[in-house]
Design an enzyme around this catalytic site. Structure first.
Site, PDB file in Angstrom:
ATOM      1  N   HIS A 134       6.369  -5.612  -5.301  1.00 20.19           N
ATOM      2  CA  HIS A 134       7.661  -6.296  -5.393  1.00 20.19           C
ATOM      3  C   HIS A 134       7.356  -7.779  -5.625  1.00 20.19           C
ATOM      4  CE1 HIS A 134       9.770  -2.694  -4.357  1.00 20.19           C
ATOM      5  NE2 HIS A 134       9.115  -2.584  -3.213  1.00 20.19           N
ATOM      6  N   THR A 162       3.561   1.986  -7.272  1.00 18.03           N
ATOM      7  CA  THR A 162       4.655   2.852  -6.830  1.00 18.03           C
ATOM      8  C   THR A 162       6.053   2.251  -6.916  1.00 18.03           C
ATOM      9  OG1 THR A 162       4.320   2.111  -4.535  1.00 18.03           O
ATOM     10  CG2 THR A 162       3.168   4.128  -5.234  1.00 18.03           C
ATOM     11  N   GLU A 163       6.186   0.921  -6.826  1.00 18.13           N
ATOM     12  CA  GLU A 163       7.536   0.353  -6.679  1.00 18.13           C
ATOM     13  C   GLU A 163       7.674  -0.962  -7.446  1.00 18.13           C
ATOM     14  OE1 GLU A 163       8.781   0.086  -2.589  1.00 18.13           O
ATOM     15  OE2 GLU A 163       7.767   1.942  -2.024  1.00 18.13           O
ATOM     16  N   LEU A 164       7.107  -1.037  -8.619  1.00 20.01           N
ATOM     17  CA  LEU A 164       7.037  -2.313  -9.335  1.00 20.01           C
ATOM     18  C   LEU A 164       8.417  -2.820  -9.738  1.00 20.01           C
ATOM     19  CD1 LEU A 164       5.540  -4.595 -10.799  1.00 20.01           C
ATOM     20  CD2 LEU A 164       5.210  -3.015 -12.723  1.00 20.01           C
TER      21      LEU A 164
END
Length: 308
Positions: A134, A162-164
């Site tokens: 993030h 996983t959560e860009l």
């Protein structure tokens, strides 16, 4: 009682999703010590080498269940084996531990690496580490990311992005947005994709959503590859170029499907977002209760408790 609940939950999930590719078995277990972590309300490491919070943060499970993380992974592996699903990859996943350099990331990245090495030494069935990413437009620690992925790969682990998402700012609630900002964002997306492609251990590259219309960071932060109208941004073109794919002349994807959440006030499904600062989608749950996980994220859950 908590230990039994943990075993039951992990076993239930394994039985329900035997065809999963990978499973974030234990999410965000590691404590923080970066500047402003305490001000952000995060769990701070206690500064010792062997204290309760030397690596782990306090949670619903820890320290009440001292071996919660190890138990979760061994239970997951046993439960998957019982349904002949031994190909599912078991991951731990955490934030702000992506780079082995930099004041904001290095020490936590070291703790995640140490934890992974300790688990493997004990024979715990850990297959990979998820890095959340993030970020905002100031990010530049690409060499540190490459080095961190490499050392995890040398342990025999896979690494997943996983959560860009790449927000305009991680500190300002709103910000201006123009072509120069879009270009900065595109460079970060493309650079990280190239790092992943260059490192054999990196086997998955995922953004934390698709469109700026539905994001935990809020539409004003412009964090995702497509804008709020589903128009491809510069980030899409930059990543396609890295992949050697010619961008389409029509870079506005069409969709006949209505998203599960929208701005019209309709309800949202179980296990999907229903609130949080900057959220512009539906806030009523079709089923269950809208339960807060923090300032930026709430989720519809059947019991009113988030499954983390």
């Amino acid at each position: 009682e908590k230990k039994d609940a943990l075993v039951e939950y992990v076993s239930t999930v394994a039985a329900r999703y035997p065809d999963a590719y990978a499973w974030d078995v234990y999410n965000e277990p590691v404590c923080d010590d970066f500047p402003f972590a305490a001000a952000a309300g995060l769990e701070i490491c206690d500064g010792t080498e062997d204290g309760l919070n030397a690596i782990y943060k306090n949670s619903s499970w820890y320290p009440d269940v001292p071996d919660a993380l190890e138990l979760a992974f061994t239970t997951a592996a046993e439960a998957l084996e019982s349904v002949n699903a031994t190909d599912v990859k078991l991951f731990l996943n955490d934030y702000m531990a992506e780079s082995s350099t930099g004041v904001l990331y290095a020490s936590k990245a070291d703790r995640v690496y140490t934890l992974a090495r300790q688990l493997l030494a004990k024979g715990i069935p850990l297959h990979g580490v998820g890095m959340q990413f993030h970020l905002d437009l100031t990010y530049s620690s690409f060499d540190g990311v490459a080095a961190n992925m490499k050392r995890l790969g040398e342990l025999g682990l896979e690494v997943h992005v996983t959560e860009l998402d790449v927000s305009c700012s991680l500190t300002a609630s709103t910000c201006s947005w123009d072509d120069s900002d879009a270009a900065k964002q595109a460079k970060i997306y493309a650079s990280l994709l190239q790092v992943c492609l260059d490192e054999p251990a990196c086997t998955s590259f995922e953004s934390w959503g698709v469109t700026d219309k539905y994001t935990w960071r809020g539409v004003s932060q412009h964090p995702l590859p497509f804008d709020e109208n589903l128009n491809a941004k510069a980030a899409v073109t930059s990543m396609l170029e890295i992949l050697g794919v010619e961008p389409s002349s029509d870079d506005t994807p069409a969709s006949d499907d209505t998203p599960a959440t929208d701005d019209s006030g309709s309800c949202t499904d179980l296990y999907t977002q229903c609130g949080g600062e900057g959220w512009t989608g539906a806030t009523e749950c079709c089923d269950g209760t809208c339960t807060a996980s923090g300032q930026y994220y709430s989720q519809c859950t059947p019991s009113g408790k988030l499954l983390r």
